[in-house]
Motif scaffolding. Structure first.
Motif, short mmCIF file in Angstrom:
data_model
loop_
_atom_site.label_atom_id
_atom_site.label_comp_id
_atom_site.label_asym_id
_atom_site.label_seq_id
_atom_site.Cartn_x
_atom_site.Cartn_y
_atom_site.Cartn_z
N CYS A 84 0.85 -1.30 -0.07
CA CYS A 84 0.02 -0.14 -0.04
C CYS A 84 0.85 1.20 -0.09
CB CYS A 84 -1.02 0.08 1.13
SG CYS A 84 -2.17 -1.21 0.98
N VAL A 85 0.73 2.20 -0.87
CA VAL A 85 1.42 3.45 -1.13
C VAL A 85 0.63 4.58 -0.80
CG1 VAL A 85 2.90 4.59 -2.84
CG2 VAL A 85 2.69 2.10 -2.90
N ASP A 86 1.15 5.58 0.02
CA ASP A 86 0.57 6.69 0.03
C ASP A 86 1.69 7.84 0.13
OD1 ASP A 86 -2.45 7.45 1.26
OD2 ASP A 86 -1.04 9.11 1.35
N LYS A 87 1.45 9.00 -0.30
CA LYS A 87 2.17 10.20 -0.23
C LYS A 87 2.39 10.60 1.28
CE LYS A 87 1.92 12.33 -4.79
NZ LYS A 87 2.98 11.59 -5.19
N ALA A 88 1.34 10.59 2.03
CA ALA A 88 1.38 11.19 3.43
C ALA A 88 2.42 10.21 4.31
CB ALA A 88 -0.01 11.14 4.03
N GLU A 89 3.34 11.06 4.71
CA GLU A 89 4.33 10.22 5.56
C GLU A 89 3.78 9.69 6.81
OE1 GLU A 89 8.55 11.72 3.52
OE2 GLU A 89 8.31 11.08 5.64
N ASP A 90 2.92 10.57 7.48
CA ASP A 90 2.49 10.35 8.56
C ASP A 90 1.55 9.38 8.73
OD1 ASP A 90 0.91 12.10 7.29
OD2 ASP A 90 -0.10 12.71 9.17
N LYS A 91 0.82 9.21 7.52
CA LYS A 91 -0.20 8.10 7.52
C LYS A 91 0.65 6.80 7.30
CE LYS A 91 -3.84 8.55 4.87
NZ LYS A 91 -4.83 8.79 3.70
N ILE A 92 1.52 6.67 6.42
CA ILE A 92 2.47 5.45 6.49
C ILE A 92 3.16 4.89 7.77
CG2 ILE A 92 4.40 4.55 4.98
CD1 ILE A 92 1.69 4.50 3.55
N GLU A 93 3.66 6.06 8.37
CA GLU A 93 4.43 5.66 9.63
C GLU A 93 3.36 5.11 10.70
OE1 GLU A 93 7.54 5.92 7.97
OE2 GLU A 93 7.66 5.41 10.14
N LYS A 94 2.18 5.75 10.61
CA LYS A 94 1.08 5.13 11.59
C LYS A 94 0.88 3.83 11.30
CE LYS A 94 -1.45 9.18 13.28
NZ LYS A 94 -2.66 10.12 12.93
N LEU A 95 0.47 3.43 9.96
CA LEU A 95 0.30 2.24 9.39
C LEU A 95 1.41 1.14 9.81
CD1 LEU A 95 -1.44 3.19 6.02
CD2 LEU A 95 -2.55 1.91 8.03
N LYS A 96 2.94 1.54 9.39
CA LYS A 96 3.92 0.72 9.62
C LYS A 96 3.85 0.47 11.34
CE LYS A 96 6.98 1.66 6.09
NZ LYS A 96 8.38 2.68 5.78
N GLY A 97 3.44 1.31 11.93
CA GLY A 97 3.40 1.08 13.44
C GLY A 97 2.00 0.51 14.14
N GLY A 98 1.29 -0.01 13.07
CA GLY A 98 0.22 -0.81 13.32
C GLY A 98 -1.13 0.08 13.61
N GLN A 99 -0.93 1.28 13.45
CA GLN A 99 -2.16 2.28 13.93
C GLN A 99 -3.02 2.58 12.49
OE1 GLN A 99 0.30 5.76 15.55
NE2 GLN A 99 -1.79 6.07 16.54
N ILE A 100 -4.37 2.59 12.69
CA ILE A 100 -4.93 2.51 11.39
C ILE A 100 -5.68 4.04 11.45
CG2 ILE A 100 -6.97 1.66 10.29
CD1 ILE A 100 -4.82 -0.37 10.62
N PRO A 101 -5.39 4.68 10.63
CA PRO A 101 -5.76 6.31 10.55
C PRO A 101 -7.32 6.37 10.18
CG PRO A 101 -4.49 5.81 8.53
CD PRO A 101 -4.64 4.50 9.31
N ILE A 102 -7.86 5.60 10.18
CA ILE A 102 -9.60 5.71 9.84
C ILE A 102 -10.20 4.68 10.63
CG2 ILE A 102 -9.45 6.41 7.50
CD1 ILE A 102 -10.16 3.43 6.72
N TYR A 103 -11.59 4.79 11.05
CA TYR A 103 -12.29 4.08 11.81
C TYR A 103 -13.08 3.02 10.91
CZ TYR A 103 -15.60 2.06 15.02
OH TYR A 103 -16.48 1.33 15.90
N GLU A 104 -12.62 1.93 10.88
CA GLU A 104 -13.53 0.89 10.22
C GLU A 104 -13.58 -0.51 10.91
OE1 GLU A 104 -15.11 1.20 7.10
OE2 GLU A 104 -15.88 -0.62 7.62
N PRO A 105 -14.75 -0.90 11.28
CA PRO A 105 -14.63 -2.27 12.35
C PRO A 105 -13.82 -3.24 11.72
CG PRO A 105 -16.73 -1.04 12.31
CD PRO A 105 -15.88 -0.21 11.26
N GLY A 106 -13.04 -3.88 12.37
CA GLY A 106 -12.20 -5.13 11.86
C GLY A 106 -11.17 -5.01 11.34
N LEU A 107 -10.79 -3.61 10.61
CA LEU A 107 -9.81 -3.34 10.06
C LEU A 107 -8.24 -3.32 10.78
CD1 LEU A 107 -8.75 -2.55 7.00
CD2 LEU A 107 -9.12 -0.35 7.75
N GLU A 108 -8.16 -3.01 12.01
CA GLU A 108 -7.00 -3.18 12.59
C GLU A 108 -6.36 -4.60 12.65
OE1 GLU A 108 -7.10 -0.80 15.91
OE2 GLU A 108 -4.92 -1.41 16.81
#
Ligand code: UDX
Length: 438
Positions: free
Chosen positions: A28-52
């Protein structure tokens, strides 16, 4: 398959994660570095049940990874999905395709070997042709096919909708691309999910037609709700009575304050513009858009009537801000129009929502946010339910009666009825059910 998904938002992140859960290798690619850093750390930037949990299990299995580096992710991929935003263009309602075209250009420069480039974002009819032109112009030697594969994911139910779709629509002409897309969706195909192959333009139109029809169906029952109030009928029974006809179907016949979200408002407008541009106006959808916009604002009149005609100087407690339950998404939420209209009439707004308050704080002014229904109801002249979160389905009316300035409930989602509130001395206003009102 090696799949790269450009754009890690509501659509891209869910799609990429589910593809990984099918057993594909996904970046998964995104230009937003903070979003990618969060995702790499297991943090999901959106609320979607079951996604985490789904992201975590597929990252752990080594099938899912995140990066800001598009070129390497494209070079190694068999399939590249474009899942970037296509918001309404400021002012004229056309879809803003700048992110799609920018992605196409970047992808073109990195293509290596036969690659299927898929538009998963909701894009107007003909966008696939333009994406193909951009790629061919940028990299004349590239060996690729552009395919349309629209998503039909509802926020709050996106994983379920991806894994148990009513159908998968794929717009293409090339046989190589067809076999690649069949492989991508093999796990669903084996589960008998219909794989509908058609032309690219037809696939693009199917997406808009589907959303526009659903928006029109909701608007139909909303108008029937107003008529039910005028003639003394019950819109919930009308919905049940027509919905049992399997040519109509029971879903999306819940009358309410009007539809919102990141899709229906945007996609209906974009379809209207496309149709007007091609001198073939979709007048039913033009009317749907104007009825819906007017309806959201008119809900404030229900609140004013419920408090005796004037909300000036009155405290109104609003339950639910997001455009629907089980999401944190405030985009085009009816709550925004209703709150604005009430504030314009001089009301003081207190609000609570389980997930949407952070976003709502950015989109509203002079709203006081509380920690639950009971805190915001203190000294309130009315309690208004705008979003049907489960948390609002078993309110303690005895406690509310004691804390509120007046026992007034305005239920814009028809969660309750007079039986549940009359014994506590509440007045009750709802949508399309005059016999339930007290
Ligand atoms: C929608 C489509 O359902 C989905 O297939 C598409 O891919 C994206 O757009 P979404 O916008 O997430 O999904 O939410 P949805 O559940 O469709 O609800 C949209 C709006 O319609 C919400 O504001 C909801 O409150 C409203 N709605 C829905 C009604 O008012 N009544 C209904 O009966 C159903």
């Amino acid at each position: 398959m090696l799949i790269t998904v450009i754009g890690s938002g509501y659509v891209g992140l869910v799609s990429g994660t589910c593809f990984a859960d099918f057993g594909h290798d996904v970046i998964c690619v995104d230009k937003a570095e903070d979003k990618i850093e969060k995702l790499k750390g297991g943090q999901i930037p959106i609320y979607e049940p079951g996604l985490e949990e789904l992201v975590a299990s597929n990252v752990k299995a080594g099938r899912l990874s995140f990066t800001t580096e598009l070129s390497d992710a494209v070079r190694t991929a068999d399939v590249v999905f474009i899942a970037v935003g296509t918001p309404s263009r400021r002012g004229d309602g056309h879809a803003d395709l700048s992110y799609v075209y920018a992605a196409a250009k970047e992808i073109a420069a990195s293509l290596d070997g036969f690659t299927v480039v898929v538009t998963k974002s909701t894009v107007p009819v003909g966008t696939g042709d333009e994406v193909e032109r951009i790629i061919r112009e940028t990299n004349p030697d590239a060996d690729f096919e552009v395919v349309s594969n629209p998503e039909f994911l509802r926020e709050g139910a996106a994983i379920n909708d991806f894994k148990r779709p009513d159908r998968i629509v794929v717009g293409l002409t090339d046989e190589r691309a067809k076999s690649v897309m069949t492989e991508v969706y093999r796990p669903l195909y084996l589960n008998r999910a219909p794989l509908v192959f058609t032309s690219r333009r037809t696939s693009e139109l199917i997406k808009y037609a589907g959303n526009a029809f659903l928006a029109m169906k909701i608007t139909f029952i909303n108008e029937l709700a107003d008529l039910s109030e005028a003639v003394g009928a019950d819109v919930q029974d009308v919905a049940r009575g027509i919905g049992l006809d399997n040519r109509i179907g029971a879903k999306f016949l819940n009358a309410g304050p009007g539809y919102g979200g990141s899709c229906f408002p945007k996609d209906t407008l974009a379809l209207v513009k496309t149709a007007q541009d091609h001198s073939s106006p979709v007048r039913l959808i033009e009317t749907t858009c104007s009825i819906n916009d007017q309806r959201k604002r008119s809900m404030s009149k229900k609140v004013a009537e419920a408090v005796g005609g004037d909300v000036r100087g009155k405290k109104i407690a609003v339950l639910g801000l997001t455009f629907k339950p089980n999401t944190d998404d405030m985009r085009d939420s009816p709550a925004l129009s209703i709150i604005q209209a009430l504030q314009d009439k001089g009301a003081e707004i207190h609000a609570y929502d389980p997930e949407g308050m952070d976003s709502a704080a950015q989109l509203t002014e002079h709203v006081t946010f509380g920690s639950d229904a009971y805190e915001i109801a203190k000294d309130a002249h009315a309690l208004v339910i705008i979003t049907e979160w489960n948390a609002f389905r078993a309110l303690d009316f005895g406690r509310l009666k004691k804390d509120m300035a007046a026992p007034v409930l305005v239920d814009l989602r028809n969660i309750y009825g007079k039986d549940e509130v009359a014994k506590y001395g509440f007045s009750y206003t709802c949508v399309g059910r005059p016999d339930q009102e007290i």
